[in-house]
Write a protein that holds these residues in place. Structure first.
Motif, mmCIF file in Angstrom:
data_model
loop_
_atom_site.group_PDB
_atom_site.id
_atom_site.type_symbol
_atom_site.label_atom_id
_atom_site.label_comp_id
_atom_site.label_asym_id
_atom_site.label_seq_id
_atom_site.Cartn_x
_atom_site.Cartn_y
_atom_site.Cartn_z
ATOM 1 N N ARG A 1 7.776 6.212 -2.995
ATOM 2 C CA ARG A 1 7.319 4.846 -2.734
ATOM 3 C C ARG A 1 8.336 4.026 -1.960
ATOM 4 O O ARG A 1 7.996 2.990 -1.392
ATOM 5 C CB ARG A 1 6.994 4.146 -4.046
ATOM 6 C CG ARG A 1 8.180 3.987 -4.994
ATOM 7 C CD ARG A 1 7.755 3.290 -6.268
ATOM 8 N NE ARG A 1 8.871 3.146 -7.199
ATOM 9 C CZ ARG A 1 8.761 2.527 -8.370
ATOM 10 N NH1 ARG A 1 7.600 2.002 -8.725
ATOM 11 N NH2 ARG A 1 9.808 2.435 -9.163
ATOM 12 N N TYR A 2 9.602 4.467 -1.954
ATOM 13 C CA TYR A 2 10.627 3.745 -1.212
ATOM 14 C C TYR A 2 10.658 4.131 0.266
ATOM 15 O O TYR A 2 11.418 3.527 1.040
ATOM 16 C CB TYR A 2 12.005 3.983 -1.819
ATOM 17 C CG TYR A 2 12.183 3.359 -3.181
ATOM 18 C CD1 TYR A 2 11.782 2.047 -3.416
ATOM 19 C CD2 TYR A 2 12.734 4.082 -4.230
ATOM 20 C CE1 TYR A 2 11.935 1.471 -4.667
ATOM 21 C CE2 TYR A 2 12.893 3.504 -5.487
ATOM 22 C CZ TYR A 2 12.489 2.204 -5.700
ATOM 23 O OH TYR A 2 12.637 1.627 -6.942
ATOM 24 N N ASP A 3 9.856 5.117 0.662
ATOM 25 C CA ASP A 3 9.859 5.547 2.069
ATOM 26 C C ASP A 3 9.494 4.386 2.995
ATOM 27 O O ASP A 3 10.199 4.105 3.971
ATOM 28 C CB ASP A 3 8.874 6.709 2.275
ATOM 29 C CG ASP A 3 9.351 7.997 1.635
ATOM 30 O OD1 ASP A 3 10.576 8.134 1.437
ATOM 31 O OD2 ASP A 3 8.514 8.854 1.330
ATOM 32 N N ILE A 4 8.398 3.714 2.693
ATOM 33 C CA ILE A 4 7.946 2.629 3.574
ATOM 34 C C ILE A 4 8.893 1.438 3.496
ATOM 35 O O ILE A 4 9.035 0.689 4.474
ATOM 36 C CB ILE A 4 6.501 2.216 3.222
ATOM 37 C CG1 ILE A 4 5.917 1.362 4.358
ATOM 38 C CG2 ILE A 4 6.444 1.472 1.898
ATOM 39 C CD1 ILE A 4 4.422 1.205 4.288
ATOM 40 N N LEU B 1 0.828 -1.208 0.000
ATOM 41 C CA LEU B 1 0.000 0.000 0.000
ATOM 42 C C LEU B 1 0.859 1.253 0.000
ATOM 43 O O LEU B 1 0.608 2.197 -0.758
ATOM 44 C CB LEU B 1 -0.931 -0.007 1.217
ATOM 45 C CG LEU B 1 -1.797 1.239 1.425
ATOM 46 C CD1 LEU B 1 -2.766 1.403 0.260
ATOM 47 C CD2 LEU B 1 -2.553 1.146 2.745
ATOM 48 N N GLY B 2 1.888 1.271 0.852
ATOM 49 C CA GLY B 2 2.759 2.436 0.925
ATOM 50 C C GLY B 2 3.574 2.645 -0.332
ATOM 51 O O GLY B 2 3.914 3.782 -0.684
ATOM 52 N N SER C 1 -0.787 7.438 1.477
ATOM 53 C CA SER C 1 -1.706 6.735 2.371
ATOM 54 C C SER C 1 -1.028 6.291 3.661
ATOM 55 O O SER C 1 -1.700 5.988 4.649
ATOM 56 C CB SER C 1 -2.298 5.516 1.660
ATOM 57 O OG SER C 1 -1.276 4.603 1.305
ATOM 58 N N VAL C 2 0.295 6.227 3.665
ATOM 59 C CA VAL C 2 1.047 5.896 4.881
ATOM 60 C C VAL C 2 2.030 7.040 5.128
ATOM 61 O O VAL C 2 3.166 6.999 4.655
ATOM 62 C CB VAL C 2 1.799 4.557 4.745
ATOM 63 C CG1 VAL C 2 2.456 4.170 6.076
ATOM 64 C CG2 VAL C 2 0.872 3.451 4.280
ATOM 65 N N PRO C 3 1.608 8.087 5.839
ATOM 66 C CA PRO C 3 2.447 9.285 5.994
ATOM 67 C C PRO C 3 3.660 9.038 6.893
ATOM 68 O O PRO C 3 3.530 8.844 8.093
ATOM 69 C CB PRO C 3 1.488 10.304 6.622
ATOM 70 C CG PRO C 3 0.472 9.475 7.344
ATOM 71 C CD PRO C 3 0.328 8.219 6.528
#
Length: 218
Positions: free
Chosen positions: A110-113, A58-59, A65-67
């Protein structure tokens, strides 16, 4: 008829057989409890792993959507202060605009999560290694030790993601780290290790069940 000393009478044999049967029944029940706990831990491990996969997917697909990013405040410029006989000179500091700091650097990505999950996994791995160093081998079939330790890995990822979101939201004012990429990743690493706070209850239950199932010594 008299019996010589040391001879087992039918009544004594029956009593010994009853005692042995009761002991074996109790041991079987203890071993069944160990197997049941192992199965429960395996199911929990699979569920936690699926949850991690869903959150990461999802992240990655919808980063907003996933801050996980932190907001930085704008700062005003300060003028240079010349030196005086009693104090050194103070250099000028330029103004900095407000912005966003993310785990992967720059804007929401998108690589944050993925990075937060990896650092949470690293923290959980450190906890697992520390636990393994103090865990003795169990001479029991269906020992819950492996799923017990493996559960800490997805749990570390989940606590890292959840804690990073909460800390970045400002709900934990006690955690007052300056917003930066390093601070966000350190938060993930710290809380990945901190899953131990929750999984220690699983450890205590597993240790109790295993110790009860071990055969008596001496």
């Amino acid at each position: 008829m008299t019996t010589s000393p040391g001879t087992l009478t039918p009544a004594l044999r029956s009593r010994l057989a009853d005692v042995m049967h009761a002991a074996h029944t109790e041991a079987d029940a203890r071993r069944a409890e160990v197997r049941q706990l192992r199965n429960v831990l395996t199911i929990a491990l699979l569920a936690a792993t699926l949850m991690v996969g869903a959150l990461v997917l999802l992240g990655a697909l919808r980063p907003a959507s996933v801050p996980l990013c932190a907001e930085t405040l704008a700062t005003a410029a300060t003028a240079e202060v010349p030196a005086t006989p009693t104090s050194p000179a103070i250099a000028a500091v330029p103004a900095t605009p407000a912005g966003t700091v993310c785990p992967a650097g720059g804007a929401n990505h998108r690589y944050d999560i993925v990075l937060v999950s990896l650092f949470g996994l690293l923290g959980a791995t450190i906890a697992v290694v520390a636990k393994v160093s103090t865990t003795s081998a169990k001479d029991l079939s269906y020992s819950p030790t492996v799923p017990q330790l493996a559960l800490k890995l997805p749990a570390g990822v989940l606590t890292a993601i959840a804690a990073t979101v909460l800390v970045r939201s400002g709900l934990f004012s006690v955690v007052n780290l300056k917003p930066s990429q390093a601070a966000i990743l350190f938060t993930a690493l710290l809380f990945g290790y901190a899953q131990q706070v929750f999984t220690r209850f699983v450890d205590q239950k597993a240790n109790t069940v295993v110790e009860a199932a071990k055969p008596p010594t001496g």
